[in-house]
Design an enzyme around this catalytic site. Structure first.
Site, PDB file in Angstrom:
ATOM      1  N   ALA A   1       5.076  14.355   4.415  1.00 38.51           N
ATOM      2  CA  ALA A   1       3.679  14.730   4.218  1.00 38.51           C
ATOM      3  C   ALA A   1       3.441  16.055   4.931  1.00 38.51           C
ATOM      4  CB  ALA A   1       2.764  13.643   4.777  1.00 38.51           C
ATOM      5  N   MET A   2       3.240  17.121   4.172  1.00 38.32           N
ATOM      6  CA  MET A   2       3.152  18.467   4.735  1.00 38.32           C
ATOM      7  C   MET A   2       1.719  18.996   4.657  1.00 38.32           C
ATOM      8  SD  MET A   2       6.664  20.192   3.275  1.00 38.32           S
ATOM      9  CE  MET A   2       6.498  21.623   4.364  1.00 38.32           C
TER      10      MET A   2
ATOM     11  N   GLY B   1       0.869  21.880   6.039  1.00 38.74           N
ATOM     12  CA  GLY B   1       0.906  23.330   6.136  1.00 38.74           C
ATOM     13  C   GLY B   1       0.927  23.823   7.566  1.00 38.74           C
ATOM     14  N   GLY B   2       0.796  22.913   8.520  1.00 38.28           N
ATOM     15  CA  GLY B   2       0.843  23.277   9.933  1.00 38.28           C
ATOM     16  C   GLY B   2       2.258  23.255  10.470  1.00 38.28           C
ATOM     17  N   VAL B   3       2.387  23.616  11.740  1.00 43.76           N
ATOM     18  CA  VAL B   3       3.712  23.733  12.340  1.00 43.76           C
ATOM     19  C   VAL B   3       4.382  22.366  12.506  1.00 43.76           C
ATOM     20  CG1 VAL B   3       2.823  23.709  14.717  1.00 43.76           C
ATOM     21  CG2 VAL B   3       5.026  24.788  14.232  1.00 43.76           C
ATOM     22  N   ASP B   4       3.626  21.316  12.798  1.00 37.64           N
ATOM     23  CA  ASP B   4       4.219  20.004  13.076  1.00 37.64           C
ATOM     24  C   ASP B   4       4.958  19.434  11.864  1.00 37.64           C
ATOM     25  OD1 ASP B   4       3.170  20.051  15.676  1.00 37.64           O
ATOM     26  OD2 ASP B   4       1.278  19.195  15.011  1.00 37.64           O
TER      27      ASP B   4
ATOM     28  N   LEU C   1      -1.336  17.374   0.116  1.00 38.89           N
ATOM     29  CA  LEU C   1      -2.514  16.856  -0.560  1.00 38.89           C
ATOM     30  C   LEU C   1      -3.634  17.891  -0.563  1.00 38.89           C
ATOM     31  CD1 LEU C   1      -2.685  13.243   0.915  1.00 38.89           C
ATOM     32  CD2 LEU C   1      -1.441  14.066  -1.106  1.00 38.89           C
TER      33      LEU C   1
ATOM     34  N   CYS D   1      -8.816   8.648   6.799  1.00 35.11           N
ATOM     35  CA  CYS D   1      -7.920   9.430   5.950  1.00 35.11           C
ATOM     36  C   CYS D   1      -6.484   8.917   6.070  1.00 35.11           C
ATOM     37  CB  CYS D   1      -7.992  10.903   6.335  1.00 35.11           C
ATOM     38  SG  CYS D   1      -6.970  11.977   5.309  1.00 35.11           S
TER      39      CYS D   1
ATOM     40  N   CYS E   1     -11.220  18.424   8.640  1.00 39.00           N
ATOM     41  CA  CYS E   1     -10.910  19.403   7.595  1.00 39.00           C
ATOM     42  C   CYS E   1     -12.104  19.784   6.735  1.00 39.00           C
ATOM     43  CB  CYS E   1      -9.749  18.911   6.736  1.00 39.00           C
ATOM     44  SG  CYS E   1     -10.070  17.388   5.816  1.00 39.00           S
TER      45      CYS E   1
END
Length: 379
Positions: free
Chosen positions: A25-26, A28-31, A51, A119, A216
């Site tokens: 599950a990406m 878009g952050g660094v983690d 998502l 979420c 978000c």
């Protein structure tokens, strides 16, 4: 001649990494980017999924939140850099129905909701997890800072090694079935710096990307403006009333206030500091009083997700520690089951500002295990 038994790989499967499909599950952050790069580097069959949770046009103009337009671009770029497939799924309608609408309605009812938990519970660990199964994945990995450890009765949920990054409060509703399928490769790291070091070593374009700070879909933490857009006319004016009955001023809507709030009440000139101690939605009143009225010892909890080995109702009481807000340390408490999903929590030392809509998460006293949790309500 006896056949060799295949060795268990780092994700717990008795087969080669190349034969183990992992949906990551990406955000878009660094983690999550580091998780994907790390697993791809280990030779796993990685599939990245991002998502789209809310309006893409609005997202492009918003900074500091996950799942925005720029974040989708960043996730796709990481996948291209590391050479694994990446998909963007439109979950906007699901997200609105499962998270945003309840967030708005809870605020209008005088609660203080935590939409990030919903979420995880209703979107990421439900619909996305099912999508991962549809993609024939062996497991799904995320960038959450929490640990999954094998116990005598199966996988257990434990706090992250780095207490300052621990996200257990937001993941208490993870079920045993979901936990069996999930993996959290960052939970054992000593610090966020270690994650960024890994990102730099993999040459990821997001290595120095700032962490998201806001919910978000709530720009700059301004909950009230979002509620007013979602529910026009919701911010009805009313009175700010002292617990002794005195009317101290006027407000522009109960949705602008939370239990325990002191600043920004607009009732200056008083000799004693006053706090919001109650929100009376029906009467459109914000009730204020001295701080000692915020002290709460007994907390009603419902929608409990139990992660203990024995059934929840097998004991009359459980001695645990609990968090009633994400930013506060666990406090010792007695957990008394009423049904399989409801309980009364007695705090051994009173806590200020316990608010309906927040989570009450159960921890092993003196240990790292999470026993689940539930939602605080008015009773």
């Amino acid at each position: 001649m006896a056949l060799d038994t295949p060795q268990t790989n780092s994700l717990g499967f008795a087969k080669a990494p190349a034969d183990t499909r992992v949906v990551v599950a990406m955000s878009g952050g660094v983690d999550s980017s580091v998780v994907a790069a790390y697993l791809a580097d280990q030779g796993y069959d990685v599939v990245g999924v991002t998502l789209q949770l809310y309006d893409h046009g609005a997202a492009l103009a918003k900074k500091g939140a996950c799942c925005a337009g720029i974040d989708i671009h960043d996730a796709r770029r990481v996948a291209e850099e590391r050479g694994f497939p990446h998909y963007v799924l439109d979950y906007e309608n699901i997200f609105k129905d499962a998270v945003i609408d309840e967030f708005a309605d809870s605020y209008l009812a005088g609660a203080t909701p935590v939409p990030c938990i919903r979420c995880n519970e209703r979107v990421k660990f439900k619909d996305l997890l099912e999508t991962a199964r549809d993609l024939d994945a062996d497991c799904m990995a995320t960038g959450h800072y929490i640990q999954r450890k094998m116990g005598p009765d199966g996988p257990e949920l434990h706090c992250a090694e780095d207490a300052t990054r621990d996200q257990s409060y937001f993941l208490f509703s993870t079920t045993p079935e979901q936990l069996d399928f999930l993996r959290f490769p960052l939970g054992h790291l000593p610090s966020k710096d270690a994650t960024r070091t890994m990102a730099a070593e993999y040459g990821l374009s997001v290595a120095d990307k700032p962490d998201s700070q806001d919910i978000c879909f709530v720009p700059n933490g301004d909950y009230a403006s979002v509620i007013e857009k979602l529910r026009p006319g919701a911010a009805e004016p009313g009175q700010i009333v002292h617990v002794d009955g005195r009317v101290l001023g006027q407000h522009t809507g109960v949705i602008h206030y939370t239990i325990g709030q002191r600043r920004g009440l607009g009732i200056g000139g008083l000799t004693e500091p006053l706090y919001v101690v109650r929100l009376d939605v029906d009467a459109r009143q914000v009730v204020v009083g001295p701080r000692d009225l915020l002290a709460t010892r007994v907390v009603p909890v419902r929608e409990i997700n139990w992660l203990g080995n024995a059934p929840f109702t097998s004991r009359e009481e459980w001695h645990v520690s609990v968090k009633v807000r994400s930013t506060r340390p666990p406090r010792e408490a007695i957990l008394r089951p009423l049904t399989d999903t409801t309980a009364e929590v007695e705090l051994l030392s009173p806590e200020d500002g316990v608010s309906p809509g927040q989570a009450c998460v159960f921890y092993e006293t003196g240990g790292s295990r999470i026993f689940g949790g539930g939602w605080i309500w008015k009773g």
